[in-house]
Scaffold this active site. Structure first.
Site, PDB file in Angstrom:
ATOM      1  N   HIS A 156       0.837  -1.224   0.000  1.00 16.99           N
ATOM      2  CA  HIS A 156       0.000   0.000   0.000  1.00 16.99           C
ATOM      3  C   HIS A 156       0.864   1.265   0.000  1.00 16.99           C
ATOM      4  O   HIS A 156       0.462   2.293   0.511  1.00 16.99           O
ATOM      5  CB  HIS A 156      -0.941   0.034   1.216  1.00 16.99           C
ATOM      6  CG  HIS A 156      -1.682  -1.247   1.440  1.00 16.99           C
ATOM      7  ND1 HIS A 156      -2.921  -1.505   0.896  1.00 16.99           N
ATOM      8  CD2 HIS A 156      -1.325  -2.371   2.123  1.00 16.99           C
ATOM      9  CE1 HIS A 156      -3.309  -2.720   1.254  1.00 16.99           C
ATOM     10  NE2 HIS A 156      -2.351  -3.273   1.991  1.00 16.99           N
ATOM     11  N   SER A 277      15.649  20.881 -16.121  1.00 14.98           N
ATOM     12  CA  SER A 277      14.413  21.605 -16.401  1.00 14.98           C
ATOM     13  C   SER A 277      14.800  22.860 -17.163  1.00 14.98           C
ATOM     14  O   SER A 277      15.873  23.419 -16.938  1.00 14.98           O
ATOM     15  CB  SER A 277      13.738  21.969 -15.076  1.00 14.98           C
ATOM     16  OG  SER A 277      13.021  23.176 -15.203  1.00 14.98           O
ATOM     17  N   ASN A 285      15.942  15.513 -13.212  1.00 17.89           N
ATOM     18  CA  ASN A 285      14.691  14.751 -13.316  1.00 17.89           C
ATOM     19  C   ASN A 285      14.886  13.334 -13.852  1.00 17.89           C
ATOM     20  O   ASN A 285      15.759  13.092 -14.688  1.00 17.89           O
ATOM     21  CB  ASN A 285      13.721  15.507 -14.238  1.00 17.89           C
ATOM     22  CG  ASN A 285      13.236  16.797 -13.605  1.00 17.89           C
ATOM     23  OD1 ASN A 285      13.088  16.873 -12.384  1.00 17.89           O
ATOM     24  ND2 ASN A 285      13.014  17.808 -14.423  1.00 17.89           N
TER      25      ASN A 285
END
Ligand code: ARG
Length: 481
Positions: A156, A277, A285
């Site tokens: 979970h 970016s 990233n």
């Protein structure tokens, strides 16, 4: 005069817009090598069986070989035709003249395209099998190198139990191993030759399908022509195998995207695979993993697309089947590109053992191990579950981890929580005590890695036994008439 203007393709009255609408040449061009190989096998068989004169067969063979060589040299511009099959025939006619008219004896584009597509899928699946089997081996090597790093396993997306990084890597090894098995199954589904069933019911000419299937490296000939011309099951299997493999790659990517966030901090990417970016100078990233995840969506779309194309068709060939081309031909680059980048990227992910270990401790992940220690002392599991649950709450109230729980704290919860029992909270020991098959303990993991290696090697051998197009071509070129 081009074939598109002959009776065979609608006659001279065919509207140019209709020809343009119906043409699959732009995509089909990618099947040129498969088409040439199929034609070489067909004409060799026609010559050997005497369906056409040997000297004409020889001329056609030479013409086809010349086309292959021009394609290889990048000097072959195919004429604008309805599809690659017609384009090849027109070009052949242009180069060798009248004998070209004999090539299509006892053949239809229906069995021709079925052959091209099987050759294409066979080639691509063999290449992917080779790569994914190697990747499974690489995961095993990496796992052995990372066996002392501990991190939480998640259920979970909540910290659950401590595991070794080797175990985490082996989990993906197991998934990709199943994909390798699935690709081997795809190869089995491509093992019969469609060539020779004609348009739908065979031919009255004296062909020998054994000859073409042997020349093309198939293990046999398909059973029933009516089924063969409308069958794209091998393509569906290939699209499913690709989609499933990329779904596994996508889940691995998601784990790594999460692990490399500042919030997790478990891993970082090297500069040569992380992207910046355009606006935020500080960013590094994980685009490469996001793209793998994104591309997996397209692989799923391709599978669904072809399923929808075939689902309502009556038996036999229907022109709708030409729409298989977009999904099918896009799949190879998706599959090979994603696998290649994944194999490049994973070695460039560095794990941070301290941060991983902090996740284990902060997450109270050894709670089950402590409950099992109480079970070993004779306490029923449900009671042990409650006792440990109380200890966890007590630790949370006091702002300490489970491993920091003192004997006094343990005793305040239950007399069974004495020093030796609390010692199981040491995470490395907790992992080491797992001996059950398939678990995270060092010996079970070592066995898992050996199994991954053995099975991956066997599957890589399977891939090597598949005749590749280049080899088939060379064999055909040298084959006696
Ligand atoms: N371009 C067609 C395809 O890709 C070839 C088969 C055409 N058959 C026909 N009966 N018109 O499916």
């Amino acid at each position: 005069m081009t074939l598109a203007k002959t009776e065979a393709a609608g006659g001279p009255g065919l509207l140019p817009q209709v020809l343009a609408f119906s043409s699959s040449l732009t995509l089909d061009k990618q099947l040129l090598r498969e088409d040439l190989v199929g034609s070489l096998a067909h004409v060799t068989m026609l010559g050997r069986t005497g369906v056409i004169p040997r000297d004409a067969a020889q001329t056609i063979r030479q013409g086809l070989i010349a086309l292959w060589e021009r394609a290889d040299a990048g000097t072959l511009a195919l004429p604008e035709e309805e599809d690659v099959h017609m384009a090849v025939e027109v070009e052949l006619n242009r180069t060798i003249g009248p004998p070209a008219a004999l090539l299509h004896s006892a053949r239809s584009r229906n069995d021709q395209v079925a052959t091209d597509l099987r050759l294409h899928v066979r080639e691509s699946a063999a290449k992917a099998l080779d790569s994914v089997a190697a990747f499974v081996g690489e995961l095993a090597v990496r796992a052995r190198a990372e066996k002392d790093v501990l991190l939480p396993a998640y259920t979970h997306r909540q910290r659950a139990q401590p595991v070794s990084l080797a175990y985490w890597l082996a989990s993906y090894g197991a998934a990709f191993l199943r994909d390798a098995q699935l690709l081997a199954f795809v190869l089995e589904q491509c093992r019969l030759s469609p060539l020779g069933v004609g348009a739908i019911s065979g031919t009255s000419l004296g062909i020998d399908r054994e000859v073409t299937r042997t020349l093309l490296g198939f293990e046999g000939a398909t059973l029933n022509g009516l089924d063969t011309v409308g069958d794209r099951d091998f393509a569906l299997d290939y699209l499913y195998a690709t989609a499933r493999l990329l779904v596994h790659a996508s889940r691995l990517s998601t784990d790594l995207i999460d692990f490399t966030t500042a919030e997790f901090g478990f891993a970082s990417l090297s500069g040569d695979i992380s992207m910046g970016s355009s606006m935020m100078p500080q960013k590094k990233n994980p685009d490469v993993f996001e793209l793998i995840r994104g591309k997996s969506g397209r692989a799923v779309g391709n599978l669904v697309g072809l399923l929808v194309t075939v689902k309502g068709l009556p038996g036999g060939y229907n022109r709708d089947l030409q729409e298989d081309r977009a999904s099918l031909l896009e799949t190879g680059p998706l599959l090979h590109g994603s696998l290649e980048v994944l194999r490049l990227a994973l070695p460039r992910v560095t794990f941070h053992p301290d941060r991983c270990r902090a996740g284990v401790d902060e997450g109270f992940t050894q709670a089950t191990d402590l409950a099992e220690a109480l079970v070993k002392k004779g306490m029923p599991f449900r009671k042990a579950y409650q006792v440990v649950g109380s200890l966890v709450r007590r630790c949370q109230e006091q702002g300490v981890t489970l491993a920091q729980a003192t004997v006094a704290l343990g005793q305040s919860v239950d007399a069974s929580l004495d020093g030796p029992t609390l010692a199981v909270l040491e995470a490395a020991g907790a992992v080491a005590r797992k001996q059950s098959a398939g678990s995270t303990g060092p010996q079970p993991v070592a066995r898992q890695l050996d199994e991954l290696d053995t099975q991956a090697k066997a599957l890589a051998e399977k891939s090597k036994s598949v005749p590749r197009l280049e080899v088939v071509y060379t064999r055909l070129k040298e084959a006696a008439l």
